[in-house]
Design an enzyme around this catalytic site. Structure first.
Site, mmCIF file in Angstrom:
data_model
loop_
_atom_site.group_PDB
_atom_site.id
_atom_site.type_symbol
_atom_site.label_atom_id
_atom_site.label_comp_id
_atom_site.label_asym_id
_atom_site.label_seq_id
_atom_site.Cartn_x
_atom_site.Cartn_y
_atom_site.Cartn_z
ATOM 1 N N LEU A 88 0.687 -1.182 0.135
ATOM 2 C CA LEU A 88 -0.041 -0.039 -0.077
ATOM 3 C C LEU A 88 0.849 1.358 0.021
ATOM 4 C CD1 LEU A 88 -2.671 -1.201 2.471
ATOM 5 C CD2 LEU A 88 -2.759 -1.039 0.099
ATOM 6 N N VAL B 285 2.299 4.465 -2.450
ATOM 7 C CA VAL B 285 1.719 5.263 -3.262
ATOM 8 C C VAL B 285 0.736 4.677 -4.182
ATOM 9 C CG1 VAL B 285 1.947 7.305 -4.925
ATOM 10 C CG2 VAL B 285 3.493 7.370 -2.831
ATOM 11 N N GLY C 104 0.231 1.504 -4.909
ATOM 12 C CA GLY C 104 -0.861 0.150 -4.216
ATOM 13 C C GLY C 104 -2.161 0.960 -3.635
ATOM 14 N N ALA D 256 10.209 -4.187 -7.505
ATOM 15 C CA ALA D 256 10.327 -5.063 -8.389
ATOM 16 C C ALA D 256 11.582 -5.759 -7.768
ATOM 17 C CB ALA D 256 11.088 -4.543 -9.824
ATOM 18 N N SER E 287 1.202 2.872 -15.836
ATOM 19 C CA SER E 287 1.740 4.274 -16.040
ATOM 20 C C SER E 287 0.663 5.390 -15.652
ATOM 21 C CB SER E 287 2.161 4.455 -17.366
ATOM 22 O OG SER E 287 2.820 5.847 -17.537
ATOM 23 N N GLY E 288 1.292 6.549 -15.010
ATOM 24 C CA GLY E 288 0.411 7.391 -14.693
ATOM 25 C C GLY E 288 0.778 8.128 -13.389
ATOM 26 N N LYS F 249 5.928 -1.616 -21.399
ATOM 27 C CA LYS F 249 6.028 -0.492 -20.244
ATOM 28 C C LYS F 249 7.493 0.375 -20.340
ATOM 29 C CE LYS F 249 5.036 2.506 -16.734
ATOM 30 N NZ LYS F 249 6.097 2.330 -16.000
ATOM 31 N N HIS G 5 7.800 2.480 -23.306
ATOM 32 C CA HIS G 5 7.290 3.735 -22.629
ATOM 33 C C HIS G 5 8.030 4.691 -21.893
ATOM 34 C CE1 HIS G 5 5.068 5.787 -19.840
ATOM 35 N NE2 HIS G 5 4.041 6.017 -20.468
ATOM 36 N N ASN G 6 8.857 3.967 -21.070
ATOM 37 C CA ASN G 6 9.678 4.696 -20.166
ATOM 38 C C ASN G 6 10.766 5.260 -20.739
ATOM 39 O OD1 ASN G 6 7.697 3.755 -18.300
ATOM 40 N ND2 ASN G 6 9.129 3.484 -16.429
ATOM 41 N N GLU H 123 9.699 8.174 -22.429
ATOM 42 C CA GLU H 123 9.529 9.171 -21.566
ATOM 43 C C GLU H 123 10.818 10.014 -21.298
ATOM 44 O OE1 GLU H 123 8.628 8.837 -16.688
ATOM 45 O OE2 GLU H 123 7.261 7.598 -17.981
ATOM 46 N N ARG I 166 21.324 12.046 -18.318
ATOM 47 C CA ARG I 166 21.363 12.005 -16.817
ATOM 48 C C ARG I 166 22.554 11.455 -16.290
ATOM 49 N NH1 ARG I 166 15.327 9.435 -15.402
ATOM 50 N NH2 ARG I 166 13.881 10.469 -16.861
ATOM 51 N N ARG J 75 37.251 -3.760 -41.918
ATOM 52 C CA ARG J 75 36.810 -5.128 -41.121
ATOM 53 C C ARG J 75 37.865 -6.387 -42.086
ATOM 54 N NH1 ARG J 75 31.752 -7.247 -40.323
ATOM 55 N NH2 ARG J 75 32.553 -8.084 -38.168
#
Length: 509
Positions: free
Chosen positions: A15, A17, A19, A87, A139-140, A211, A214-215, A218, A316, A476
């Site tokens: 539980l 954020v 969950g 995870a 996601s969201g 997903k 997606h990230n 993002e 980053r 090569r």
């Protein structure tokens, strides 16, 4: 069991954020939820919020459990349990506890965390005799989880049949005609109209793969916006608040997206402590949870070019090298500051808007091509029109732009790359000069724009019928006898030149 306790439709373990908000969202949609967390404080916080938000006269829709065997007792069969835990090891620890508590082969356990997709494939195989291990990426963020996320489920199709009504109810909704989100942030009054932002993605692991991509997109999308901010701030000397205004204006056009909207809001926020723009007192060291990195790694392993996504991960990494940047900023030379007229400023702002759009098209093209190549490798059948559709609301990369991607894949489901879609190739043709001017200006002014410029290199590489890889194959073959194919002979025929001999002879291998 006493007669007055009603059985719950679904259990939620964890539980935090996400969950807690998922559990409240499920309850809002008329389902009874059993909840459990190792931290009692989190259980109480969830119960209190449900009580506080519940409309008068309604019976509670949430019941707490002291342990997992109690949770299994409180659920209707087949039992559906949602895991919202970090995870990795915690997921397996809970699965083991559920096995000890007596879960059956018919029951369904749904992992909603940011698990690495290969772990999901392994778990589905590992637990298949004990229960149906199913996964659904979410996601969201916090608000999405509470009032409608984008959900990417994958795994056992029979488990999906059973879970689908709940998932369709709690997912974000979009207007099918405009593709715009239908939003209502009212507890107890969920959005029921519109198309739900969830669809069955495919076999085990495919949802988490989608997903992950997606990230990755993002990461790139965020970095593109950051580069635009730096070009305006450092290049044109525009104030943070004014850049917020520019972003708000862009958000009314083809760049309309959640990330553009929140970036404007962040830039216009003042710091409660100093009164300066907040962004100017935030330390420029970016964190990451690893999903963008996984996308870049996967693209390298599969051999799918995704340079803009990779550059966003590197950006980053560079940001964390703050001490080194401070030192080198004193010693490395840059270009002299040029003066810019007001006319040039206005022209540059317009050019930058086009550049951002073009780079964004390329970063989505990279993401969708990566999913297509992974699907081929894994024997998944992915529906890209549906995937674009479920990203139109509820998720972090939601944007009106996804309506065009949906349309492109509806016209041609086998599209090898988004750049082949007429709608995108023609808008890139119209905007490319502004894109080139932006990249040239960033280089001439010494302002790094790794994502905007890697995107144009990607575009130009795909425009090239002939790349200098012919010279590369020559190199090569020279040092390692790696052979080459010829343009004037059948594909697959290999040749080697004997570079060391006096008479350099060509041999068919």
């Amino acid at each position: 069991m006493s007669h007055h306790t009603q059985l719950s439709n679904i259990g939620v373990i964890g539980l935090g954020v996400m969950g807690k908000n998922l559990a409240l969202n499920i309850a809002d949609n008329g389902y009874h939820v059993a909840i459990f967390d190792l931290d009692n404080g989190k259980i109480n916080a969830a119960l209190e919020q449900e009580h506080h938000e519940r409309k008068e006269g309604l019976a509670p829709r949430m019941q707490a459990c002291n342990n997992l065997s109690q949770m299994l007792d409180k659920l209707v069969s087949p039992k559906v349990i949602v895991l919202s835990v970090p995870a990795g090891k915690p997921v397996d620890a809970i699965c083991q506890t559920l096995i000890e508590a007596g879960i059956t082969a018919e029951d369904i356990v749904i992992d909603t965390g940011n698990s690495l997709w290969t772990d999901t494939v392994a778990r589905e195989a590992q637990y298949k005799d004990q229960f149906k291990f199913f996964s659904s990426a979410v996601s969201g963020g916090e608000v999405g989880a509470r009032f409608g996320p984008s959900l990417m489920p994958s795994g056992d199709p029979s488990a999906w049949q059973y879970v689908a009504p709940i998932w369709n109810a709690i997912a974000a909704k979009v207007d099918p005609v405009t593709g715009l989100p239908i939003e209502r942030f009212e507890p107890g009054n969920p959005v029921t109209e519109g198309e739900p932002c969830t669809t069955y993605i495919g076999p085990a692991g495919s949802g988490h793969y989608v997903k992950m991509v997606h990230n990755g997109i993002e990461y790139a999308d965020m970095q593109l916006i950051c580069e635009a901010y730096q070009l305006l701030h450092d290049g044109l000397g525009i104030s943070t608040h004014e850049i917020g205004d520019i972003f708000n204006r862009w958000n009314q056009g083809s760049l309309n997206s959640y990330l553009m909207g929140i970036s404007a809001e962040v830039l216009q926020q003042d710091d409660p402590l100093t009164g300066k723009p907040l962004v100017e007192v935030i330390l420029d060291k970016a964190g990451q949870k690893g999903t963008g990195l996984w996308t870049a790694v996967s693209s390298l392993q599969i051999g799918c070019p995704a340079p803009t996504i990779a550059e966003a991960v590197y950006a980053r990494a560079v940001s964390t090298q703050k001490e080194l940047r401070i030192q080198l900023s004193q010693t490395l030379a840059g270009p002299a500051k040029a003066s810019i007229s007001d006319e040039e400023k206005t022209a540059f702002i317009d050019a930058l808007e086009d550049a951002l759009f073009c780079a964004k098209v390329c970063c989505y093209a990279q993401g969708f091509q990566l999913m297509a190549m992974a699907a081929k490798e894994q024997n998944w059948t992915l529906n890209f029109a549906e995937i674009a559709k479920i990203w139109r609301a509820g998720c972090i990369i939601r944007a009106t732009f996804l309506q065009s991607i949906t349309a492109a894949y509806q016209q041609n489901a086998q599209l090898p790359n988004l750049l082949m879609a007429q709608s995108f190739s023609s808008s890139l043709a119209a905007k490319q000069l502004n894109w080139r001017k932006t990249v040239a200006a960033s280089v001439m002014q010494g302002i790094p724009a790794p994502c905007i410029s890697s995107a144009i290199a990607y575009y130009d590489s795909y425009r090239c019928e002939t790349l200098p890889a012919n010279l590369l194959q020559g190199q090569r073959d020279f040092f390692g006898a790696h052979t080459f194919e010829r343009t004037d002979k059948p594909a697959g025929e290999k040749y080697h030149l004997d570079w060391s001999a006096k008479q350099r002879t060509l041999n068919k291998v």
